[in-house]
Design a protein around this motif. Structure first.
Motif, PDB file in Angstrom:
ATOM      1  N   MET A 121       1.075  -0.867   0.055  1.00  0.00           N
ATOM      2  CA  MET A 121       0.429  -0.203   0.107  1.00  0.00           C
ATOM      3  C   MET A 121       1.311   1.116  -0.082  1.00  0.00           C
ATOM      4  SD  MET A 121      -3.067   0.494   2.714  1.00  0.00           S
ATOM      5  CE  MET A 121      -4.505   0.232   1.747  1.00  0.00           C
ATOM      6  N   LYS A 122       0.574   2.391  -1.102  1.00  0.00           N
ATOM      7  CA  LYS A 122       1.287   3.480  -1.292  1.00  0.00           C
ATOM      8  C   LYS A 122       1.003   4.259   0.157  1.00  0.00           C
ATOM      9  CE  LYS A 122       2.231   2.688  -6.180  1.00  0.00           C
ATOM     10  NZ  LYS A 122       3.241   3.166  -6.739  1.00  0.00           N
ATOM     11  N   PRO A 123       1.591   5.513   1.324  1.00  0.00           N
ATOM     12  CA  PRO A 123       1.741   6.389   1.348  1.00  0.00           C
ATOM     13  C   PRO A 123       0.071   7.163   1.021  1.00  0.00           C
ATOM     14  CG  PRO A 123       3.918   5.971   1.182  1.00  0.00           C
ATOM     15  CD  PRO A 123       3.398   5.712   0.418  1.00  0.00           C
ATOM     16  N   ALA A 124       0.144   8.189  -0.202  1.00  0.00           N
ATOM     17  CA  ALA A 124      -0.830   8.290  -0.758  1.00  0.00           C
ATOM     18  C   ALA A 124      -1.821   7.495  -0.389  1.00  0.00           C
ATOM     19  CB  ALA A 124      -0.180   8.647  -2.173  1.00  0.00           C
ATOM     20  N   GLU A 125      -2.470   6.395  -1.037  1.00  0.00           N
ATOM     21  CA  GLU A 125      -3.239   5.695  -0.522  1.00  0.00           C
ATOM     22  C   GLU A 125      -3.963   5.766   1.264  1.00  0.00           C
ATOM     23  OE1 GLU A 125      -2.926   1.969  -1.798  1.00  0.00           O
ATOM     24  OE2 GLU A 125      -2.525   2.360  -3.782  1.00  0.00           O
ATOM     25  N   ILE A 126      -2.590   5.593   2.236  1.00  0.00           N
ATOM     26  CA  ILE A 126      -2.425   5.354   3.339  1.00  0.00           C
ATOM     27  C   ILE A 126      -3.343   7.201   4.174  1.00  0.00           C
ATOM     28  CG2 ILE A 126      -2.119   5.193   5.346  1.00  0.00           C
ATOM     29  CD1 ILE A 126       0.232   3.249   4.208  1.00  0.00           C
ATOM     30  N   ARG A 127      -3.456   8.161   3.461  1.00  0.00           N
ATOM     31  CA  ARG A 127      -3.402   9.490   4.189  1.00  0.00           C
ATOM     32  C   ARG A 127      -4.857   9.617   3.795  1.00  0.00           C
ATOM     33  NH1 ARG A 127       0.983  11.416   0.683  1.00  0.00           N
ATOM     34  NH2 ARG A 127       2.839  10.815   1.851  1.00  0.00           N
ATOM     35  N   GLU A 128      -4.996   8.682   2.547  1.00  0.00           N
ATOM     36  CA  GLU A 128      -6.626   8.840   1.931  1.00  0.00           C
ATOM     37  C   GLU A 128      -7.675   8.455   3.044  1.00  0.00           C
ATOM     38  OE1 GLU A 128      -6.520   7.718  -2.193  1.00  0.00           O
ATOM     39  OE2 GLU A 128      -5.107   9.167  -2.956  1.00  0.00           O
ATOM     40  N   LEU A 129      -7.033   7.300   3.748  1.00  0.00           N
ATOM     41  CA  LEU A 129      -8.078   7.024   4.557  1.00  0.00           C
ATOM     42  C   LEU A 129      -9.021   7.670   5.705  1.00  0.00           C
ATOM     43  CD1 LEU A 129      -6.065   2.962   4.317  1.00  0.00           C
ATOM     44  CD2 LEU A 129      -7.469   3.927   2.898  1.00  0.00           C
ATOM     45  N   SER A 130      -9.798   7.051   6.715  1.00  0.00           N
ATOM     46  CA  SER A 130     -10.367   7.835   7.462  1.00  0.00           C
ATOM     47  C   SER A 130      -9.518   7.278   8.332  1.00  0.00           C
ATOM     48  CB  SER A 130     -11.919   7.668   7.617  1.00  0.00           C
ATOM     49  OG  SER A 130     -11.920   6.180   8.024  1.00  0.00           O
ATOM     50  N   ASP A 131     -10.076   7.800  10.321  1.00  0.00           N
ATOM     51  CA  ASP A 131      -8.969   7.211  10.932  1.00  0.00           C
ATOM     52  C   ASP A 131      -9.585   5.555  10.968  1.00  0.00           C
ATOM     53  OD1 ASP A 131      -7.952   9.001  11.011  1.00  0.00           O
ATOM     54  OD2 ASP A 131      -9.578  10.360  12.782  1.00  0.00           O
ATOM     55  N   GLU A 132     -10.967   5.584  11.504  1.00  0.00           N
ATOM     56  CA  GLU A 132     -11.658   4.150  11.071  1.00  0.00           C
ATOM     57  C   GLU A 132     -10.975   2.990  10.208  1.00  0.00           C
ATOM     58  OE1 GLU A 132     -13.244   7.350  11.217  1.00  0.00           O
ATOM     59  OE2 GLU A 132     -13.897   7.632  12.696  1.00  0.00           O
ATOM     60  N   ALA A 133     -10.839   3.477   9.367  1.00  0.00           N
ATOM     61  CA  ALA A 133     -10.240   2.866   8.420  1.00  0.00           C
ATOM     62  C   ALA A 133      -8.710   2.204   8.562  1.00  0.00           C
ATOM     63  CB  ALA A 133     -10.320   3.580   6.910  1.00  0.00           C
ATOM     64  N   LEU A 134      -7.988   3.466   8.903  1.00  0.00           N
ATOM     65  CA  LEU A 134      -6.878   2.890   9.103  1.00  0.00           C
ATOM     66  C   LEU A 134      -6.038   1.931  10.333  1.00  0.00           C
ATOM     67  CD1 LEU A 134      -5.068   6.562   9.237  1.00  0.00           C
ATOM     68  CD2 LEU A 134      -4.241   5.176   7.708  1.00  0.00           C
ATOM     69  N   ALA A 135      -7.043   1.983  11.355  1.00  0.00           N
ATOM     70  CA  ALA A 135      -7.380   1.987  12.399  1.00  0.00           C
ATOM     71  C   ALA A 135      -7.458   0.008  12.096  1.00  0.00           C
ATOM     72  CB  ALA A 135      -7.937   1.569  13.694  1.00  0.00           C
ATOM     73  N   GLU A 136      -8.367  -0.224  11.329  1.00  0.00           N
ATOM     74  CA  GLU A 136      -8.642  -1.158  10.526  1.00  0.00           C
ATOM     75  C   GLU A 136      -7.677  -2.210   9.900  1.00  0.00           C
ATOM     76  OE1 GLU A 136     -10.932  -5.123   9.845  1.00  0.00           O
ATOM     77  OE2 GLU A 136     -11.475  -3.117  11.649  1.00  0.00           O
ATOM     78  N   LYS A 137      -6.991  -1.503   8.599  1.00  0.00           N
ATOM     79  CA  LYS A 137      -5.607  -1.018   8.271  1.00  0.00           C
ATOM     80  C   LYS A 137      -4.318  -2.140   9.375  1.00  0.00           C
ATOM     81  CE  LYS A 137      -6.461  -1.295   3.990  1.00  0.00           C
ATOM     82  NZ  LYS A 137      -6.132  -2.240   3.078  1.00  0.00           N
ATOM     83  N   LEU A 138      -4.438  -1.783  10.518  1.00  0.00           N
ATOM     84  CA  LEU A 138      -3.819  -1.534  11.167  1.00  0.00           C
ATOM     85  C   LEU A 138      -4.476  -3.266  11.583  1.00  0.00           C
ATOM     86  CD1 LEU A 138      -0.860  -0.743  12.515  1.00  0.00           C
ATOM     87  CD2 LEU A 138      -2.211   0.573  14.117  1.00  0.00           C
ATOM     88  N   LYS A 139      -5.328  -3.182  12.406  1.00  0.00           N
ATOM     89  CA  LYS A 139      -5.677  -4.079  12.982  1.00  0.00           C
ATOM     90  C   LYS A 139      -5.780  -5.929  11.739  1.00  0.00           C
ATOM     91  CE  LYS A 139      -9.771  -6.792  14.707  1.00  0.00           C
ATOM     92  NZ  LYS A 139     -11.745  -6.176  15.258  1.00  0.00           N
ATOM     93  N   GLU A 140      -5.777  -5.175  10.255  1.00  0.00           N
ATOM     94  CA  GLU A 140      -5.685  -6.513   9.778  1.00  0.00           C
ATOM     95  C   GLU A 140      -4.033  -6.664   9.198  1.00  0.00           C
ATOM     96  OE1 GLU A 140      -7.329  -4.844   6.136  1.00  0.00           O
ATOM     97  OE2 GLU A 140      -9.356  -5.229   6.757  1.00  0.00           O
ATOM     98  N   GLY A 141      -3.173  -5.796   9.172  1.00  0.00           N
ATOM     99  CA  GLY A 141      -1.742  -5.817   8.684  1.00  0.00           C
ATOM    100  C   GLY A 141      -1.351  -7.024   9.803  1.00  0.00           C
TER     101      GLY A 141
END
Length: 71
Positions: free
Chosen positions: A1-21
């Motif tokens: 996942m690219k940094p630009a894609e990560i910046r576009e995510l909401s706080d909840e989506a970031l938390a979910e991505k972290l959990k999945e990762g």
């Protein structure tokens, strides 16, 4: 996942991505320990993705703290 894609995510989506990762990293480590992992480079990629998500979360925390201090 690219940094630009990560910046576009909401706080909840970031938390979910972290959990999945973290779950994926656990599974990859388990596969590596049992000699079932085919693509060992995937471990490095997942670790970098986790670090990118954590970095973005921290940047948002700092920005929120600066905004609150400015008021």
């Amino acid at each position: 996942m690219k940094p630009a894609e990560i910046r576009e995510l909401s706080d909840e989506a970031l938390a979910e991505k972290l959990k999945e990762g973290r779950a994926e990293l656990f599974n990859l480590r388990f596969q590596m320990a049992t000699s079932q992992l085919d693509n060992t480079a995937r471990v490095k990629t997942v670790k970098k993705d986790i670090a990118r998500v954590l970095t973005e979360q921290r940047a948002r925390q700092i920005a929120a703290a600066n905004a609150a201090a400015a008021e």
